[in-house]
Design an enzyme around this catalytic site. Structure first.
Site, PDB file in Angstrom:
ATOM      1  N   ASP A 203       0.952  -1.166  -0.082  1.00  0.00           N
ATOM      2  CA  ASP A 203      -0.111   0.054   0.018  1.00  0.00           C
ATOM      3  C   ASP A 203       0.904   1.191   0.071  1.00  0.00           C
ATOM      4  OD1 ASP A 203      -2.167   1.791   0.589  1.00  0.00           O
ATOM      5  OD2 ASP A 203      -3.247   0.199   1.088  1.00  0.00           O
ATOM      6  N   GLY A 229       4.607   1.142  -1.653  1.00  0.00           N
ATOM      7  CA  GLY A 229       4.984   1.436  -2.922  1.00  0.00           C
ATOM      8  C   GLY A 229       3.724   1.870  -3.754  1.00  0.00           C
ATOM      9  N   ASP A 230       3.718   1.876  -5.147  1.00  0.00           N
ATOM     10  CA  ASP A 230       2.915   2.605  -5.919  1.00  0.00           C
ATOM     11  C   ASP A 230       2.517   1.282  -6.863  1.00  0.00           C
ATOM     12  OD1 ASP A 230       1.371   3.693  -7.952  1.00  0.00           O
ATOM     13  OD2 ASP A 230       2.804   5.316  -8.255  1.00  0.00           O
ATOM     14  N   PHE A 231       1.258   0.949  -6.814  1.00  0.00           N
ATOM     15  CA  PHE A 231       0.992  -0.267  -7.558  1.00  0.00           C
ATOM     16  C   PHE A 231       0.831   0.211  -9.236  1.00  0.00           C
ATOM     17  CE2 PHE A 231      -3.396   0.255  -5.542  1.00  0.00           C
ATOM     18  CZ  PHE A 231      -3.897   1.222  -6.390  1.00  0.00           C
ATOM     19  N   HIS A 248     -12.097  -0.883  -8.552  1.00  0.00           N
ATOM     20  CA  HIS A 248     -13.143   0.011  -8.697  1.00  0.00           C
ATOM     21  C   HIS A 248     -12.842   1.320  -8.592  1.00  0.00           C
ATOM     22  CE1 HIS A 248     -14.873   0.841  -4.396  1.00  0.00           C
ATOM     23  NE2 HIS A 248     -13.675   0.860  -4.277  1.00  0.00           N
TER      24      HIS A 248
END
Ligand SMILES: C[S@@+](CC[C@H](N)C(=O)[O-])C[C@H]1O[C@@H](n2cnc3c(N)ncnc32)[C@H](O)[C@@H]1O
Length: 338
Positions: A203, A229-231, A248
């Site tokens: 996250d 982190g950054d997905f 979503h």
């Protein structure tokens, strides 16, 4: 009392129009921990005002209103007591919705919802217009509200956690990642079900502290790490990717980018379990239609049909396997590498 069908349409409409009054009344009761204070037994508004720091007569009026819809009970002695509905506003009890009530009535959700008309006129979510930045940036700068948001996600995830653990097969898998996992409610359920599985909650950096505290309290920090982190950039390598209410939040292009990053990092036996409120093909009324408007107001995302999730998976190099219904408002969509 009349059944809904015997209430005249104008009266029904009045109830719907003023629904936000109830949201705020419940939000205030949740913020003041009224249900926690009532767990020890009935209390007067004066007693509750003393422990919460509220103004006694204002608190009485709000709690009387909450009692009028069954959230509390107001006795002949003018003391308030808990009802089964009110119990769900207590902290940390099974089925608690306390943080959901706080989160929905706090800035991050409340302000963009106030501009739904603008979202409908323009097709644009209203986070930037009302908060001055995107929703998750707002949370990064507001630690208390961010913690309530993560815990609210935990309230909702708890509704489906045991069914995710039952239906998502982890036998023989080494590692599962809860993508955008917030407090890690789902990974905790999977780890409880399979003692040889390792977990990661992936996250944003501002979520790490509350998630680690939550996992530590469950004795899970040894088996589950929190990775920031950054997905949209990259995700950790794993055999299983859980994505609950992640896709979503985002438009099709962004959702496919997240799935592609999962596909790129997954082991050869890798799979995904997407947990969402799926829009039913037959138009049946479900929670998904309203959740979809929550997305419209705040984020670039949307709720999707099964066919739309299947197309997203195909666009990302993954294959839709099957949809599993649950006893919660959520469905589980299982996918594998194509
Ligand atoms: C709607 S919440 C879902 C939380 C959790 N999956 C659950 O359902 O309990 C979305 C989550 O995605 C995280 N998130 C948002 N943008 C992200 C990003 N770029 N990279 C990683 N996580 C992100 C948020 O911090 C939040 O925890």
């Amino acid at each position: 009392m009349s059944s809904p069908s015997t209430i005249p349409p104008s009266a029904q409409m009045f109830g719907m129009i003023t629904g936000f009054w109830l949201s705020q009344i419940i939000g205030v009761a949740a913020k003041l921990k009224i249900a926690d204070h009532l767990r020890a037994g009935p209390k007067s508004a004066q007693e509750l005002a003393t422990v919460t720091g509220a103004e006694p007569s204002a608190l009485f009026r709000v709690l009387r209103a909450a009692a009028s819809v069954g959230v509390f009970q107001l006795g002949a002695d003018n003391r308030f007591s808990l009802t089964p509905l009110g119990e769900t506003l207590a902290s940390g009890v099974p089925g608690s919705m306390r943080e959901m009530a706080i989160m929905q009535t706090s800035k991050g959700h409340w302000l963009p919802w106030g501009k739904l008309d603008e979202a409908v006129r323009t097709g644009q979510p209203q986070a930037v217009a009302t908060l001055g930045c995107e929703l998750f940036q707002h949370y990064a700068a507001a630690p208390e509200e961010a913690a309530a948001f993560s815990a609210a996600m935990g309230n909702l995830s708890a509704l489906v956690a045991s069914e995710v653990a039952t239906h998502v097969d982890t036998i023989g898998l080494t590692r599962a990642v809860d993508i955008g996992g917030a407090e890690g409610t789902l990974i905790a359920a999977l780890l409880a079900n399979n003692p040889s599985l390792e977990g990661i909650v992936f996250d944003l950096p501002h979520v790490k502290g509350t998630t680690e505290a939550k996992l530590a309290a469950q004795g899970l920090l040894g088996r589950c790490t929190v990775v920031s982190g950054d997905f949209f950039k990259t995700v950790p390598s794993a055999d299983l990717y859980i994505l609950k209410q992640i896709l979503h939040d985002w438009n099709d292009e962004q959702a496919a980018a997240i799935l592609r990053n999962c596909a790129a990092s997954m082991t050869p036996r890798g799979r995904v379990a997407i947990v969402e409120m799926v829009i039913p093909d037959d138009g049946a009324p479900t929670a998904a239609q309203l959740m979809d408007v929550n997305m419209l107001a705040i984020l670039p995302g949307r709720e999707r049909t099964q066919a739309e999730y299947s197309a997203l998976l195909a666009d990302s190099g993954l294959r839709f396997e099957r949809l599993v219904a649950t006893h919660s408002p959520f469905q589980i969509l299982l996918g594998t590498k194509s």
